[in-house]
Design a protein around this motif. Structure first.
Motif, PDB file in Angstrom:
ATOM      1  N   PRO A   1       9.200  79.905 142.200  1.00  0.00           N
ATOM      2  CA  PRO A   1       8.588  81.175 141.802  1.00  0.00           C
ATOM      3  C   PRO A   1       7.549  81.601 142.832  1.00  0.00           C
ATOM      4  O   PRO A   1       6.955  80.765 143.521  1.00  0.00           O
ATOM      5  CB  PRO A   1       7.930  80.844 140.453  1.00  0.00           C
ATOM      6  N   PRO A   2       7.310  82.896 142.968  1.00  0.00           N
ATOM      7  CA  PRO A   2       6.289  83.356 143.927  1.00  0.00           C
ATOM      8  C   PRO A   2       4.907  82.877 143.509  1.00  0.00           C
ATOM      9  O   PRO A   2       4.576  82.822 142.334  1.00  0.00           O
ATOM     10  CB  PRO A   2       6.413  84.881 143.849  1.00  0.00           C
TER      11      PRO A   2
ATOM     12  N   ARG B   1       6.562  81.949 154.643  1.00  0.00           N
ATOM     13  CA  ARG B   1       7.685  81.005 154.626  1.00  0.00           C
ATOM     14  C   ARG B   1       7.697  80.171 153.349  1.00  0.00           C
ATOM     15  O   ARG B   1       8.756  79.729 152.903  1.00  0.00           O
ATOM     16  CB  ARG B   1       7.588  80.111 155.866  1.00  0.00           C
ATOM     17  N   PHE B   2       6.525  79.934 152.778  1.00  0.00           N
ATOM     18  CA  PHE B   2       6.438  79.162 151.546  1.00  0.00           C
ATOM     19  C   PHE B   2       6.463  80.045 150.298  1.00  0.00           C
ATOM     20  O   PHE B   2       6.161  79.568 149.206  1.00  0.00           O
ATOM     21  CB  PHE B   2       5.147  78.329 151.543  1.00  0.00           C
ATOM     22  N   ASN B   3       6.774  81.329 150.488  1.00  0.00           N
ATOM     23  CA  ASN B   3       6.817  82.273 149.376  1.00  0.00           C
ATOM     24  C   ASN B   3       5.454  82.400 148.702  1.00  0.00           C
ATOM     25  O   ASN B   3       5.342  82.504 147.479  1.00  0.00           O
ATOM     26  CB  ASN B   3       7.880  81.847 148.347  1.00  0.00           C
ATOM     27  N   ILE B   4       4.397  82.353 149.506  1.00  0.00           N
ATOM     28  CA  ILE B   4       3.023  82.500 149.006  1.00  0.00           C
ATOM     29  C   ILE B   4       2.499  83.842 149.484  1.00  0.00           C
ATOM     30  O   ILE B   4       2.408  84.086 150.689  1.00  0.00           O
ATOM     31  CB  ILE B   4       2.113  81.358 149.521  1.00  0.00           C
ATOM     32  N   SER B   5       2.183  84.695 148.552  1.00  0.00           N
ATOM     33  CA  SER B   5       1.601  85.990 148.898  1.00  0.00           C
ATOM     34  C   SER B   5       0.067  85.869 148.905  1.00  0.00           C
ATOM     35  O   SER B   5      -0.499  84.930 148.342  1.00  0.00           O
ATOM     36  CB  SER B   5       2.038  87.056 147.889  1.00  0.00           C
TER      37      SER B   5
ATOM     38  N   ARG C   1      -4.987  81.392 141.409  1.00  0.00           N
ATOM     39  CA  ARG C   1      -4.472  80.039 141.538  1.00  0.00           C
ATOM     40  C   ARG C   1      -5.266  79.240 142.567  1.00  0.00           C
ATOM     41  O   ARG C   1      -5.573  78.073 142.357  1.00  0.00           O
ATOM     42  CB  ARG C   1      -2.996  80.083 141.951  1.00  0.00           C
ATOM     43  N   ALA C   2      -5.582  79.850 143.686  1.00  0.00           N
ATOM     44  CA  ALA C   2      -6.340  79.153 144.737  1.00  0.00           C
ATOM     45  C   ALA C   2      -7.032  80.186 145.621  1.00  0.00           C
ATOM     46  O   ALA C   2      -6.591  81.339 145.715  1.00  0.00           O
ATOM     47  CB  ALA C   2      -5.408  78.272 145.574  1.00  0.00           C
TER      48      ALA C   2
END
Length: 624
Positions: A306-307, A342-346, A365-366
């Motif tokens: 999931p994103p 690349r890690f699907n992290i916006s 989240r962070a």
């Protein structure tokens, strides 16, 4: 003036006859078809070759001393030329019939002679021409230098044997159908990170469809990569389909044509899909093939995970992808943005406008704080503390010489940033070849903490670099005074010769002691109820900027830290790419390269040429 030998005939008559014979043979074999004219040229060839060889024998017998030795060399090479053409005749049907060979014997003989006669001709002809060229510059017996003739013969032999070797390798490779592109081009292989992701796949199987025709150069380059992927897990399968033969898939997922890689998870109309284009033209696809691992890993992550989002603090002149006023290109974080994608992290912004001075939003989240150069408000630092206390995750890259205003936050975590810039006289990189290089410190001293697991595993080949970084230490206060009761670990340390430069002179003074300093801290705040809070502090604000993130050790530490903070084991630190890494120079370095290539290299060669010419002139004058 035409030169004559002692036989009274032109000196180059023999060589001229040999060449005329070769030309006649070429005309007969390559231009003329069967018939009387072709027979005439073949006969003429034989006459010319015999005449040339006979004339060479006469010249050899008529000369004496050194000239006779040179004529012997020429006679030997001339005989080689004639021998090669006899072998050429022997491989023909008439020659094989003459030897009485049939069946396999005839085939083996023809194959061997077909490969042998061009080699003999090449070696003999090259040696003959080199000797003849040198010999032509020695018109009288007194001028004949056998040393120069030997040298010319060796040069001719070396050149011809090199060609023979090259053509032999090419012939064997073509017969074995072995192809190798020797230009700088290589398709990347699956990295350990990609294979790890594939092995950890869960849920519905993933189906990889390569839309390519069965015969495709690009498909040939991709096949080894996807064979490794296919073998890595039973949860993934790879198949090849031609665009024209898979109308349902093409229509459902809007595939425009061949050259597409489609990833599917699930069945039917509910299947999730990700696709990326490589292309079907090898020349155009080369750039994407070099980054195949990156493309595949990124799309597999988007398909199976999931994103997620990472909030980047703003409003304190942090390093960013767009850069701040006065930032050099290398001080931006564009490569970090690519890595996160690349890690699907916006990424999202978090500052005063988003309520940081009041409370960190609940859906955060962070948080990443990348090298702030202006101070946080006390309210913002307190909000960060409360966020961690309730299970928040924070990454902080901080410079020791910046007023960050984060001291209250660090105090809650039980750490502090030491004063002074971390320097080392041994473990540093060279950029300006001045003492200022002491502040570019590298290390490969890692512990076994999850934030440095990959870097520790590659510590022999990957180091982490700090640029004007600092050091961290435990806060010298009683444990009761630290409200969060954190657990602090320092997983990365500098070399033992490092020191904190207090006056920025890059030299070690009396109050600047040498020892191993803590360059990074990993802090855990346990929660009786709920998720624990985690913080990673790296004592270098430039750590994630473009100028340092290309250092493999920095990338590994940063990715492992994000993985530990976010709690996503599927984030893979390693990646293979055959893409060229651009070399960047400052303006001063560009000037140095310009003058070095414009004058630095030509001038020594010019000086060497002048010296050799003067030396030769002095020797000539001395002999005269």
């Amino acid at each position: 003036m035409q030169q004559h030998s002692t036989t009274g005939m032109p000196r180059f008559l023999s060589t001229s006859l040999l060449f005329a014979g070769l030309i006649s043979l070429f005309i007969a074999e390559r231009i003329l078809s069967e018939g009387g004219v072709r027979t005439f040229f073949l006969g003429l060839c034989a006459v010319l070759l015999v005449g040339g060889l006979a004339q060479r024998i006469l010249q050899w017998r008529s000369e004496k001393d050194a000239k006779q030795k040179v004529e012997a060399y020429l006679l030997f090479s001339s005989a080689g030329i004639v021998l090669s053409l006899l072998l050429y005749f022997a491989r023909s049907d008439a020659g094989i019939e003459l030897f009485g060979l049939t069946g396999d014997s005839a085939a083996h003989f023809k194959g061997a002679v077909t490969a042998f006669w061009p080699a003999v001709l090449c070696v003999s002809l090259s040696t003959h021409l080199f000797i003849e060229f040198v010999y032509s510059r020695m018109p009288i017996s007194e001028a004949v230098e056998l040393r120069r003739v030997h040298g010319a013969a060796k040069t001719g032999l070396t050149l011809s044997l090199s060609l023979v070797f090259l053509f032999s390798v090419n012939y064997v490779a073509s017969q074995r159908e072995f192809k190798r592109d020797l230009s700088y081009f290589k398709t990347s292989k699956p990295s350990e990170g990609t294979l790890s992701m594939v092995k950890r796949l869960s849920g519905d199987p993933v189906r990889v469809v390569l839309f390519y025709p069965k015969v495709s150069d690009v498909l040939g380059q991709m096949t080894p990569y996807f064979e490794s992927i296919d073998k890595a897990s039973s949860k993934i399968s790879v198949e090849i389909k031609d665009h024209a033969l898979a109308p349902e898939l093409v229509k459902q997922h809007r595939i425009r044509g061949n050259g597409i890689v489609l990833l599917l998870q699930g069945d039917g109309k509910n299947a999730k899909a990700q696709s990326f284009e490589i292309g079907d033209d090898l020349e155009l696809a080369r750039g994407k093939l070099k980054k195949l691992d990156e493309h595949f890993q990124q799309n597999l992550t988007k398909l199976t995970r999931p994103p997620r989002s990472l909030h980047l603090s703003v409003g304190h002149r942090e390093y960013s992808s767009a850069g701040q006023d006065g930032d050099a290109p290398g001080q931006r974080t564009q490569n970090l943005q690519t890595l996160l994608g690349r890690f699907n992290i916006s990424t999202k912004e978090l500052g005063l406008a988003q309520g940081l001075a009041q409370e960190v939003p609940a859906d955060t989240r962070a948080i990443a704080i990348l090298g702030p150069r202006e101070a946080f408000l006390p309210e913002e630092a307190q909000a960060l503390g409360r966020y961690v206390q309730h299970g928040g995750r924070v990454l902080v890259n901080v410079d020791p010489d910046s007023e960050t205003g984060l001291e209250p936050f660090f105090s809650l975590l039980g750490i502090k940033v030491e004063q002074g810039i971390l320097n080392s006289k041994k473990q540093h990189m060279r950029r300006s070849f001045t003492p200022a290089d002491h502040e570019i410190v590298f290390t490969n001293n890692y512990s076994s903490h999850p934030t440095v697991t990959t870097a520790s595993g590659h510590s022999r080949e990957a180091a982490t670099v700090f640029l004007r970084g600092g050091a961290l230490s435990r806060l010298e206060e009683k444990a009761d005074a630290i409200s969060l009761k954190p657990s602090v670990i320092f997983p990365m340390r500098s070399g033992i010769d490092s020191f904190l430069d207090l006056n920025d002179d890059h030299e070690q003074n009396g109050n600047e002691s040498s020892k191993s300093y803590n360059m990074m801290a990993a802090i855990t705040v346990n929660q009786p109820k709920g998720e624990e809070g985690r913080v990673v502090v790296i004592a270098d604000g430039d750590f994630a900027t473009d100028q340092l993130i290309r250092v493999p050790g920095n990338t590994l530490v940063l990715v492992d830290s994000l993985r530990w903070l976010i709690g996503e084991e599927e984030i893979a630190a390693s990646l293979t790419s055959e893409e060229d890494i651009p070399i960047e120079h400052t303006r001063d370095e560009d000037k140095i390269w310009f003058y070095a290539t414009a004058f630095g290299l030509p001038l020594p060669l010019l000086a060497l040429g002048i010296w050799m010419a003067r030396r030769r002139r002095r020797r000539s004058e001395a002999r005269s």
